[in-house]
Design a protein around this motif. Structure first.
Motif, PDB file in Angstrom:
ATOM      1  N   ALA A 120       0.821  -1.207   0.000  1.00 46.54           N
ATOM      2  CA  ALA A 120       0.000   0.000   0.000  1.00 46.54           C
ATOM      3  C   ALA A 120       0.860   1.264   0.000  1.00 46.54           C
ATOM      4  N   PRO A 121       0.360   2.354  -0.563  1.00 47.95           N
ATOM      5  CA  PRO A 121       1.045   3.635  -0.424  1.00 47.95           C
ATOM      6  C   PRO A 121       0.546   4.358   0.827  1.00 47.95           C
ATOM      7  N   SER A 122       1.360   5.266   1.329  1.00 52.03           N
ATOM      8  CA  SER A 122       0.902   6.131   2.418  1.00 52.03           C
ATOM      9  C   SER A 122       0.213   7.355   1.820  1.00 52.03           C
ATOM     10  N   SER A 123      -0.510   8.088   2.651  1.00 54.94           N
ATOM     11  CA  SER A 123      -1.194   9.286   2.169  1.00 54.94           C
ATOM     12  C   SER A 123      -0.210  10.331   1.665  1.00 54.94           C
ATOM     13  N   LEU A 124       0.931  10.464   2.352  1.00 57.25           N
ATOM     14  CA  LEU A 124       1.918  11.444   1.928  1.00 57.25           C
ATOM     15  C   LEU A 124       2.590  11.006   0.631  1.00 57.25           C
ATOM     16  N   ALA A 125       2.755   9.696   0.438  1.00 59.98           N
ATOM     17  CA  ALA A 125       3.307   9.196  -0.819  1.00 59.98           C
ATOM     18  C   ALA A 125       2.394   9.560  -1.985  1.00 59.98           C
ATOM     19  N   VAL A 126       1.092   9.413  -1.793  1.00 61.43           N
ATOM     20  CA  VAL A 126       0.128   9.762  -2.840  1.00 61.43           C
ATOM     21  C   VAL A 126       0.184  11.253  -3.130  1.00 61.43           C
ATOM     22  N   GLN A 127       0.221  12.058  -2.082  1.00 59.95           N
ATOM     23  CA  GLN A 127       0.284  13.506  -2.267  1.00 59.95           C
ATOM     24  C   GLN A 127       1.556  13.909  -3.007  1.00 59.95           C
ATOM     25  N   ALA A 128       2.676  13.305  -2.618  1.00 59.14           N
ATOM     26  CA  ALA A 128       3.945  13.635  -3.262  1.00 59.14           C
ATOM     27  C   ALA A 128       3.932  13.209  -4.724  1.00 59.14           C
ATOM     28  N   ALA A 129       3.468  11.988  -5.005  1.00 53.68           N
ATOM     29  CA  ALA A 129       3.421  11.512  -6.387  1.00 53.68           C
ATOM     30  C   ALA A 129       2.542  12.418  -7.240  1.00 53.68           C
ATOM     31  N   ARG A 130       1.415  12.848  -6.690  1.00 56.26           N
ATOM     32  CA  ARG A 130       0.529  13.756  -7.423  1.00 56.26           C
ATOM     33  C   ARG A 130       1.226  15.078  -7.704  1.00 56.26           C
ATOM     34  N   ASP A 131       1.929  15.614  -6.717  1.00 51.85           N
ATOM     35  CA  ASP A 131       2.628  16.881  -6.897  1.00 51.85           C
ATOM     36  C   ASP A 131       3.768  16.771  -7.910  1.00 51.85           C
ATOM     37  N   PHE A 132       4.440  15.632  -7.935  1.00 52.92           N
ATOM     38  CA  PHE A 132       5.559  15.437  -8.855  1.00 52.92           C
ATOM     39  C   PHE A 132       5.103  15.085 -10.271  1.00 52.92           C
ATOM     40  N   GLY A 133       3.816  14.743 -10.445  1.00 55.76           N
ATOM     41  CA  GLY A 133       3.337  14.304 -11.744  1.00 55.76           C
ATOM     42  C   GLY A 133       3.668  12.855 -12.029  1.00 55.76           C
ATOM     43  N   MET A 134       3.772  12.049 -10.974  1.00 55.54           N
ATOM     44  CA  MET A 134       4.143  10.644 -11.095  1.00 55.54           C
ATOM     45  C   MET A 134       2.894   9.765 -11.135  1.00 55.54           C
ATOM     46  N   THR A 135       2.987   8.647 -11.837  1.00 54.60           N
ATOM     47  CA  THR A 135       1.944   7.628 -11.800  1.00 54.60           C
ATOM     48  C   THR A 135       2.270   6.669 -10.660  1.00 54.60           C
ATOM     49  N   LEU A 136       1.320   6.497  -9.734  1.00 55.89           N
ATOM     50  CA  LEU A 136       1.551   5.665  -8.553  1.00 55.89           C
ATOM     51  C   LEU A 136       0.508   4.555  -8.494  1.00 55.89           C
ATOM     52  N   CYS A 137       0.986   3.309  -8.472  1.00 56.50           N
ATOM     53  CA  CYS A 137       0.115   2.136  -8.368  1.00 56.50           C
ATOM     54  C   CYS A 137       0.441   1.378  -7.083  1.00 56.50           C
ATOM     55  N   GLY A 138      -0.576   0.874  -6.421  1.00 50.21           N
ATOM     56  CA  GLY A 138      -0.377   0.109  -5.199  1.00 50.21           C
ATOM     57  C   GLY A 138      -1.157  -1.195  -5.226  1.00 50.21           C
TER      58      GLY A 138
END
Length: 289
Positions: free
Chosen positions: A250-268
């Motif tokens: 699973a991702p953490s909430s801060l990981a999701v926020q950071a990935a969104r801010d960086f423009g990254m695609t994040l899958c969990g």
């Protein structure tokens, strides 16, 4: 992909196996964990300084890559040419320090931030470098901008990555106790894999190997990590220019926020034929005409 495993990467132990009420003696293999001290040399010729930068618990092997990846992802260097060389420190005084202390020499022209060095970056295999409290601090470290024109990845490719990673985990097959980080092409081809007792160390080894081979930025890659996706892993991936991060956990909430801010695609939760996409889902769609 390098497959050689140093003999210090694992240890043989005598254990007792319990089956029902029966106790039997057997031999088992466990992943090795030893401290690695990373020392830094910097300054002009004749005025060089040497300081301890970090102490981390790691699985021995690929130590130069680990040090190089750490220097990059923690903002000490930004390019391969800033690194003059890395080697095991020759002037250790204790036998147990041999091959457990490395010294990275920066090029003479590299400007070193003394306040950053004074933090002394003490880490552990379980939590990585602690103390980052905001995404703004990572942006301030000149994190590169991720590409906005791809890469485009078929959703089915993500399903295939865990099996391909596991098949290449030679050390995990022997010990069952290691994390892995692996780089893949957008088509799912395995490019590079490293294992370690620490999730952050495994990723630093991958990024360090890519840095030393001058592959950065890694704009045409997918990263798969064997555990959960933390903020630190998202940050390290972003520094290396990796646009797609997939995690078995699973991702953490801060990981999701950071990935969104960086423009990254994040899958969990990439396992058992399913996964969640938390941001950047546009990269998992058909390439626009």
């Amino acid at each position: 992909m390098e497959t050689f495993l140093p003999p210090t990467s694992y240890d043989y132990l005598t254990v007792h196996k319990v089956t029902g009420a029966e106790l039997t003696e057997a031999s088992d293999v466990v992943a090795a964990e030893e401290p690695l001290e990373i020392r830094l040399g910097f300054g002009a010729a004749g005025q060089r300084e040497h300081r301890t930068l970090a102490i981390t618990m790691r699985t021995p092997g690929h130590d130069m890559e680990l040090a190089a990846g750490f220097l990059l992802t923690e903002g000490i260097i930004q390019r391969r040419e800033q690194l003059a060389g890395i080697r095991y420190c020759p002037d250790v005084t204790k036998e147990e320090e041999r091959e457990n202390v490395v010294r990275a020499e920066l090029a003479e022209h590299v400007d070193v931030s003394m306040p950053r060095l004074e933090r002394h970056f003490y880490t552990s295999s379980s939590c990585g470098v602690c103390g980052k409290t905001s995404i703004d601090a990572v942006h301030a470290a000149a994190c590169p901008v991720l590409p906005t024109n791809g890469p485009y990845v078929s959703p089915t490719v993500i399903h295939e990555l865990p099996a391909r990673q596991r098949a290449a985990q030679a050390l995990f097959e022997q010990t069952g106790g290691l994390h892995a980080a692996a780089l893949f092409s957008p088509e799912g081809e395995l490019l590079l894999l490293r294992e370690d007792v620490g999730r952050h160390n495994a990723l630093d080894k991958v990024i360090g190997a890519a840095l030393l081979q001058e592959w950065l930025p890694l704009h045409r890659t997918i990263l798969l990590v064997s555990g959960r996706a933390s903020f630190e892993l998202v940050q390290k991936a972003a520094v290396a220019g990796i646009p797609v991060l997939a995690a078995v956990g699973a991702p953490s909430s801060l990981a999701v926020q950071a990935a969104r801010d960086f423009g990254m695609t994040l899958c969990g939760f990439v396992r058992q034929g399913r996964y969640n996409v938390y941001c950047g889902e546009w990269r998992l769609q058909a390439r626009p005409e």
